[in-house]
Write a protein that holds these residues in place. Structure first.
Motif, PDB file in Angstrom:
ATOM      1  N   LYS A  36       0.826  -1.199   0.000  1.00 14.54           N
ATOM      2  CA  LYS A  36       0.000   0.000   0.000  1.00 14.54           C
ATOM      3  C   LYS A  36       0.865   1.256   0.000  1.00 14.54           C
ATOM      4  N   ALA A  37       1.977   1.212   0.762  1.00 16.70           N
ATOM      5  CA  ALA A  37       2.870   2.375   0.824  1.00 16.70           C
ATOM      6  C   ALA A  37       3.476   2.658  -0.553  1.00 16.70           C
TER       7      ALA A  37
ATOM      8  N   LYS B  42       2.105   1.867  -3.506  1.00 11.39           N
ATOM      9  CA  LYS B  42       1.051   2.418  -4.360  1.00 11.39           C
ATOM     10  C   LYS B  42       0.785   3.886  -4.035  1.00 11.39           C
ATOM     11  N   ASP B  43       0.830   4.204  -2.755  1.00 17.08           N
ATOM     12  CA  ASP B  43       0.618   5.594  -2.344  1.00 17.08           C
ATOM     13  C   ASP B  43       1.720   6.497  -2.880  1.00 17.08           C
ATOM     14  N   GLU B  44       2.961   5.980  -2.883  1.00 13.86           N
ATOM     15  CA  GLU B  44       4.085   6.776  -3.385  1.00 13.86           C
ATOM     16  C   GLU B  44       3.955   7.002  -4.891  1.00 13.86           C
TER      17      GLU B  44
ATOM     18  N   ARG C 257       1.182   7.034  -6.574  1.00 18.27           N
ATOM     19  CA  ARG C 257       0.070   7.983  -6.743  1.00 18.27           C
ATOM     20  C   ARG C 257       0.517   9.411  -6.443  1.00 18.27           C
ATOM     21  N   ARG C 258       1.386   9.547  -5.438  1.00 20.97           N
ATOM     22  CA  ARG C 258       1.896  10.874  -5.083  1.00 20.97           C
ATOM     23  C   ARG C 258       2.725  11.462  -6.224  1.00 20.97           C
TER      24      ARG C 258
ATOM     25  N   GLN D  24       0.444  12.511  -9.027  1.00 24.71           N
ATOM     26  CA  GLN D  24      -0.245  13.744  -8.664  1.00 24.71           C
ATOM     27  C   GLN D  24       0.703  14.937  -8.768  1.00 24.71           C
TER      28      GLN D  24
END
Length: 256
Positions: free
Chosen positions: A2-3, A5-7, A9-10, A13
């Motif tokens: 998850k971390a 994927k979040d990175e 996505r960041r 963005q």
């Protein structure tokens, strides 16, 4: 997981907010409605490249998405929706071209192979696409560019002109000629290996340091590729980094 994927996505963005350039591979094509998009894979996340945002210099290519399949490209995120992320190669190229304004002629730059055919290699650098032939990439004979270059690999090139933009991979090479330009003399004989047989003649790489000698055809006695031969040096052009000679003896031929 998850971390990670979040990175990702960041970063996507951030590219959308600040137009930062990212790099991904064009791995496929996807049709949505009546439009076919390129699928750009960025660290495991699929992004969509609209055909009008591919921006290949060669406008005659109808399927611009298909022409770049497999290539690693630079892009900028232009829209983030719930189900899709849209990107643009065109915007990334525009930004790189602005950076190119600060590059000086004679500089060594990094480029990326975006396409290869038997006679040409297509390199992208600073938002420009360059179609180079064998004489632009090496001092040696190249029979097929596909044996030398692979899509996605990074190459160094020398900027030989800013207006119009021109590069040379050959001029960025470090060769034995710089290290020891006077190693060989006319009239001397050296052992080498046949690496190509073409209309121009027989190309022999000397065993000592790999420098190449072009020898005339030998008719029925022409050695095959892989043969070890003795070459008599007939002429040397240090500026062009070329040598010419005659094959005086065939030492051995490869077993078939």
């Amino acid at each position: 997981m998850k971390a990670q994927k979040d990175e990702v996505r960041r970063l996507l963005q951030k590219s959308y907010n600040y137009k930062t350039i990212l790099t991904g591979q064009l791995t496929g094509k996807k049709k949505i409605g009546d439009k076919t998009y390129g699928v750009v894979l960025y660290q495991g996340t699929r992004c969509l490249l609209p055909p009008e945002e591919v921006d290949l210099t060669t406008e005659s290519i109808k399927d611009q998405v298909g022409a770049l399949l497999g290539a690693t490209i630079e892009f900028v995120v232009t829209d983030i929706q719930k189900d899709n992320i849209f990107v643009s190669r065109r915007v990334a190229k525009q930004q790189r071209r602005k950076e190119f304004e600060n590059v000086k002629e004679g500089s060594i730059i990094n480029g990326r192979v975006i396409g290869v055919s038997p006679k040409n290699v297509y390199i992208e650098a600073y938002g420009y696409e360059f179609a180079l032939t064998a004489k632009d990439v090496d001092y040696k004979w190249i029979h097929d560019m596909r044996d030398r270059f692979k899509i996605g690999e990074s190459v160094k090139a020398k900027v030989i002109s800013k207006n119009p933009p021109q590069i040379s991979v050959k001029e960025a090479l470090t060769t034995p000629w710089e290290k020891d330009p006077d190693r060989y003399k006319v009239g001397e004989q050296y052992v080498g290996k046949v690496v190509a047989v073409a209309n121009l003649g027989i190309f022999v790489d000397l065993l000592e340091d790999g420098r190449q000698v072009l020898c005339p055809p030998m008719g029925l006695k022409t050695p095959v590729i892989g043969s070890v031969v003795v070459v008599l040096i007939k002429d040397i052009n240090k500026e062009q980094k070329k040598m010419w000679g005659d094959i005086v003896r065939i030492i051995s031929e490869p077993r078939i």
